[in-house]
Design an enzyme around this catalytic site. Structure first.
Site, PDB file in Angstrom:
ATOM      1  N   SER A  23       8.465  63.497 -21.357  1.00  0.00           N
ATOM      2  CA  SER A  23       8.881  63.509 -22.759  1.00  0.00           C
ATOM      3  C   SER A  23      10.338  63.956 -22.821  1.00  0.00           C
ATOM      4  O   SER A  23      11.184  63.343 -22.180  1.00  0.00           O
ATOM      5  CB  SER A  23       7.960  64.403 -23.589  1.00  0.00           C
ATOM      6  N   THR A  24      10.642  65.035 -23.543  1.00  0.00           N
ATOM      7  CA  THR A  24      12.032  65.462 -23.726  1.00  0.00           C
ATOM      8  C   THR A  24      12.722  65.680 -22.383  1.00  0.00           C
ATOM      9  O   THR A  24      12.243  66.445 -21.551  1.00  0.00           O
ATOM     10  CB  THR A  24      12.073  66.762 -24.537  1.00  0.00           C
TER      11      THR A  24
ATOM     12  N   HIS B   3       7.570  59.469 -23.765  1.00  0.00           N
ATOM     13  CA  HIS B   3       7.514  59.506 -25.224  1.00  0.00           C
ATOM     14  C   HIS B   3       8.810  58.934 -25.786  1.00  0.00           C
ATOM     15  O   HIS B   3       9.887  59.514 -25.628  1.00  0.00           O
ATOM     16  CB  HIS B   3       7.333  60.934 -25.727  1.00  0.00           C
TER      17      HIS B   3
ATOM     18  N   MET C 265       7.996  68.563 -23.861  1.00  0.00           N
ATOM     19  CA  MET C 265       7.412  69.596 -24.703  1.00  0.00           C
ATOM     20  C   MET C 265       5.940  69.308 -24.951  1.00  0.00           C
ATOM     21  O   MET C 265       5.550  68.159 -25.111  1.00  0.00           O
ATOM     22  CB  MET C 265       8.157  69.652 -26.045  1.00  0.00           C
TER      23      MET C 265
ATOM     24  N   ASP D 192       0.689  67.062 -23.662  1.00  0.00           N
ATOM     25  CA  ASP D 192       0.149  65.712 -23.539  1.00  0.00           C
ATOM     26  C   ASP D 192      -0.025  65.335 -22.069  1.00  0.00           C
ATOM     27  O   ASP D 192       0.927  65.390 -21.290  1.00  0.00           O
ATOM     28  CB  ASP D 192       1.086  64.711 -24.226  1.00  0.00           C
TER      29      ASP D 192
END
Length: 372
Positions: A186-187, A212, A305, A308
């Protein structure tokens, strides 16, 4: 009481500046300490107000947003959330901003700006909160040497690339066509994924990836990686066969997972609901990897973050997969790897720069066991 997150909004649109500052000031844990219509104004406000996070428009007057970002990350690195339009050019510019050190981005609506930004308010403030806690690194003063054109496997399997390095005293790697590398991020993940994929040889096992990212950005992300890597990289397409030497990226706004047809692994891309608030979701991909791949999976959890994919990664381990997590020091945000570690899903925790090598060592070991 904890101090509020101080935010400076940099955008050439007075309407956007007003909307973003209003959204920020409504939050109990943050405050907009300044707005600027161009990078020169922003520079003075940053010096005076010393913000924790900056929101930065990609397209700015007087100085390009990317140029300003590059200067900022060289001289005074701090968390930046980019604001980008949902166009092909905007996507490419946003990816370049992430390369330069931006933590994340917000896709600015092309029409209905006021209503659109208000609808994105929760997403905007969440990205600001994440950015405030992110590990930000100084951009090197000198630009890196451009990467040479990647060597590709030909239609007959020949390649101009050097053979994969040997592992210890073992013979050169012999790659298993059964193994599949499964990556969640993600991030901060776009750069982490790039670093891993660029290290893989042309005959590496297939790679399936959920990063993401919203619709409209993953096609540009895949195309950029394809231009840099020795393996082929593309958005996953529903029904296509998963092949060695290729990486498949979950399309933004869709769910991506694997199924099996006889001896073949097949991509499934559909419009099923978000999982853990994400679409695409790492949980969805990794759950299918546990069920379809079993011990043929090598799982990798990168910077991001939240949690997930953590439980699905544990299911992968229980099914026989070998799992790796990125370490905290090299993560932009340690949330996803941390949750996977806490779930008991991970065999190794490694710095980003060591992950590609560790993957190929596992593949080589699997090949040796198979021959024995």
């Amino acid at each position: 009481m904890a101090e509020k997150i101080k935010v400076v909004v940099v955008d050439d649109s007075a309407l956007v500046r007003s909307l973003l500052s209003e959204i920020i000031n409504k939050q109990p844990d943050m405050t907009c300490v300044g707005v600027a219509g161009d990078p020169y104004m922003a520079r003075e406000i940053i010096r005076e107000r010393n913000p924790d996070v900056i929101t930065l428009d990609v397209e700015m007057p007087k100085m390009d947003g990317l140029e300003f970002l590059a200067r900022l990350m060289r001289l005074r690195p701090m968390p930046v959330v980019m604001v980008s339009t949902l166009t092909e050019h905007g996507a490419e510019t946003t990816l370049r901003a992430l390369e330069l050190g931006a933590v994340d981005f917000v896709a600015k609506p092309r029409i209905g700006l006021a209503t659109g930004l208000q609808q994105l308010a929760d997403d905007i403030v969440e990205k600001i909160r994440i950015a405030a806690r992110a590990h930000v690194r100084r951009l090197p003063a000198a630009p890196s040497t451009p990467n040479p054109a990647p060597a590709r496997a030909s239609a007959h399997g020949a390649t101009a690339a050097p053979p994969p390095a040997s592992v210890g005293s073992a013979s050169p790697l012999r790659l298993s066509t059964e193994k599949v590398i499964c990556i969640g991020a993600s991030t901060g993940g776009t750069e982490a994924i790039k670093e891993i994929l660029m290290e893989l040889p042309p005959d590496a096992p297939a790679v399936v990836i959920t990063q993401h990212m919203p619709a409209g950005f993953t096609a540009s992300f895949a195309a950029r990686l394809d231009s840099l890597c020795r393996i082929r990289v593309a958005e996953a397409r529903d029904g296509e066969r998963i092949l060695p030497g290729h990486a498949y990226i979950a399309p933004g706004g869709k769910q991506f997972y694997l199924s099996r047809s006889g001896a073949n692994y097949i991509a499934v891309v559909d419009d099923s609901p978000p999982v853990n608030r994400h679409k695409p979701s790492v949980e969805v991909l990794f759950r299918s990897c546990a069920q379809v791949l079993g011990p043929n999976a090598i799982g990798v959890m990168l910077t991001g973050m939240g949690g997930d994919g953590a439980q699905a990664m544990k299911a992968m381990r229980d099914a026989g997969a070998y799992n790796i997590a990125q370490d905290e020091a090299s993560c932009v945000v340690f949330g996803m790897p941390k949750m996977a570690i806490q779930a008991g899903a991970v065999h190794e925790v490694l710095p980003l720069k060591q992950i590609a090598r560790a993957i190929m060592e596992r593949v080589a070991l699997a090949g040796v066991r198979h021959r024995v």
